[in-house]
Design an enzyme around this catalytic site. Structure first.
Site, mmCIF file in Angstrom:
data_model
loop_
_atom_site.group_PDB
_atom_site.id
_atom_site.type_symbol
_atom_site.label_atom_id
_atom_site.label_comp_id
_atom_site.label_asym_id
_atom_site.label_seq_id
_atom_site.Cartn_x
_atom_site.Cartn_y
_atom_site.Cartn_z
ATOM 1 C CG MET A 18 -19.818 30.653 6.590
ATOM 2 S SD MET A 18 -20.072 32.244 7.393
ATOM 3 C CE MET A 18 -18.404 32.735 7.797
ATOM 4 N N GLY A 78 -15.256 31.453 12.108
ATOM 5 C CA GLY A 78 -14.526 31.480 13.375
ATOM 6 C C GLY A 78 -13.864 32.814 13.686
ATOM 7 C CG MET A 105 -20.423 30.164 13.123
ATOM 8 S SD MET A 105 -19.259 31.502 12.857
ATOM 9 C CE MET A 105 -20.242 32.869 13.478
ATOM 10 C CG ASP A 148 -20.483 36.601 13.366
ATOM 11 O OD1 ASP A 148 -21.043 35.819 12.573
ATOM 12 O OD2 ASP A 148 -20.000 37.699 13.021
ATOM 13 C CG ASP A 178 -20.509 36.209 7.580
ATOM 14 O OD1 ASP A 178 -19.700 37.126 7.751
ATOM 15 O OD2 ASP A 178 -20.998 35.539 8.509
ATOM 16 N N GLY A 179 -17.862 37.316 5.252
ATOM 17 C CA GLY A 179 -16.444 37.102 5.501
ATOM 18 C C GLY A 179 -15.548 37.640 4.397
ATOM 19 C CG HIS A 201 -23.933 38.890 10.731
ATOM 20 N ND1 HIS A 201 -24.717 38.005 10.027
ATOM 21 C CD2 HIS A 201 -22.792 38.210 11.050
ATOM 22 C CE1 HIS A 201 -24.084 36.851 9.901
ATOM 23 N NE2 HIS A 201 -22.916 36.950 10.528
ATOM 24 C CG MET A 227 -18.085 32.338 16.846
ATOM 25 S SD MET A 227 -16.481 33.032 16.456
ATOM 26 C CE MET A 227 -16.907 34.025 15.008
ATOM 27 C CB SER A 241 -20.125 41.068 11.337
ATOM 28 O OG SER A 241 -19.625 40.270 12.389
ATOM 29 C CG HIS A 299 -23.429 33.279 11.420
ATOM 30 N ND1 HIS A 299 -22.263 33.691 10.817
ATOM 31 C CD2 HIS A 299 -23.515 31.944 11.164
ATOM 32 C CE1 HIS A 299 -21.671 32.674 10.225
ATOM 33 N NE2 HIS A 299 -22.402 31.590 10.436
HETATM 34 C C1 DX5 Z 1 -16.770 34.828 10.761
HETATM 35 C C2 DX5 Z 1 -18.042 35.627 10.954
HETATM 36 C C3 DX5 Z 1 -18.146 36.868 10.154
HETATM 37 C C4 DX5 Z 1 -17.071 37.881 10.368
HETATM 38 C C5 DX5 Z 1 -17.008 38.831 9.208
HETATM 39 O O1 DX5 Z 1 -16.920 33.574 11.353
HETATM 40 O O2 DX5 Z 1 -19.172 34.833 10.641
HETATM 41 O O3 DX5 Z 1 -19.427 37.447 10.351
HETATM 42 O O4 DX5 Z 1 -17.244 38.592 11.543
HETATM 43 O O5 DX5 Z 1 -15.988 39.722 9.438
HETATM 44 P P1 DX5 Z 1 -15.105 40.389 8.285
HETATM 45 O O6 DX5 Z 1 -16.011 41.211 7.455
HETATM 46 O O7 DX5 Z 1 -14.125 41.197 9.060
HETATM 47 O O8 DX5 Z 1 -14.466 39.263 7.500
HETATM 48 ZN ZN ZN Z 2 -21.223 35.703 10.556
#
Ligand code: DX5
Ligand code: ZN
Length: 217
Positions: free
Chosen positions: A137, A142, A68, A35, A175-176, A33, A37, A8, A66
């Protein structure tokens, strides 16, 4: 079967994205990946279309976008133009799920639905014949660098069972909060695609981390 690995970019050094991407590509990542937001669906703002478009020139890795963001249908076409190879949208972010899936698939890319920890993975049942992936998730969306929410392991098991009904045609992405300690928990529960931010980008040896993730041990 070995896992697929999706670093990510949220955890990368944003002042040096080309170098950061090259580092994980050389280390053996399967996809990148991204993200996205909007500060509304989640309480954070990351990066958007211009960044996706410009990093498209730096790498051949597939872009796993992804979203959000609320009302994702408005931006599907633009993220495809920017270089997305798969798009995940959140179940909680809209009501027109089938329309969003159809719009993503109309571009010939993979459609994925994501669920936050408080949403039951049972929602996969209704969409399983249309989806190419299902994203669970394992933290509240976030922010990177959070601790895995343990109750999501049950969601992974549930989704794995439902995916079985499709002959495992719907891989489960997680993810996360995934690191060397939590990896076994998610893979034992049935995860196929591992997203990892901080644990890869802060590692001195991303290749050994990616090899470890791929073996799923
Ligand atoms: C959170 C994201 C994730 C995040 C994962 O909202 O969707 O992709 O960046 O990061 P780590 O692996 O650090 O939890
Ligand atoms: Zn993500």
């Amino acid at each position: 079967m070995s896992n697929l690995v999706a670093p990510s970019l949220l955890a990368a050094d944003f002042s040096n994205l080309a170098h950061e991407i090259e580092r994980v590509e050389k280390a053996g990542a399967d996809m990148l990946h991204l993200d996205i937001m909007d500060g509304v669906f989640v309480k954070n703002i990351s990066f958007g279309l211009p960044v996706v478009k410009s990093i498209r020139k730096c790498t051949k890795l597939p872009f796993d976008v992804h979203l959000m963001i609320i009302d994702p249908i408005k931006y599907i076409d633009q993220f495809v133009d920017a270089g997305a190879d798969s798009i995940s949208f959140h179940y909680e972010s809209c009501k027109n799920h089938m329309e969003v899936i159809d719009r993503i698939k109309s571009h010939g890319i993979k459609a994925c639905m994501a669920v936050s920890p408080e949403t039951s993975a049972e929602v996969l049942r209704e969409f399983k014949d249309k989806l190419d992936m299902f994203l669970i998730m394992t933290v509240h969306p976030g922010f990177g660098g959070q601790k895995l929410v343990e109750s999501t392991l049950d969601s992974i098991r549930t989704a794995h069972e439902i995916s079985r009904e499709t002959g495992f045609r719907v891989p489960i992405e997680v993810d996360g909060g995934i690191n060397r300690e939590t990896l076994k928990l998610v893979t034992d529960a049935g995860a196929d695609i591992i997203v990892m931010g901080n644990a890869i980008f802060t590692s001195d040896d991303p290749k050994s981390m990616i090899d470890f993730l791929r073996e799923g041990k």
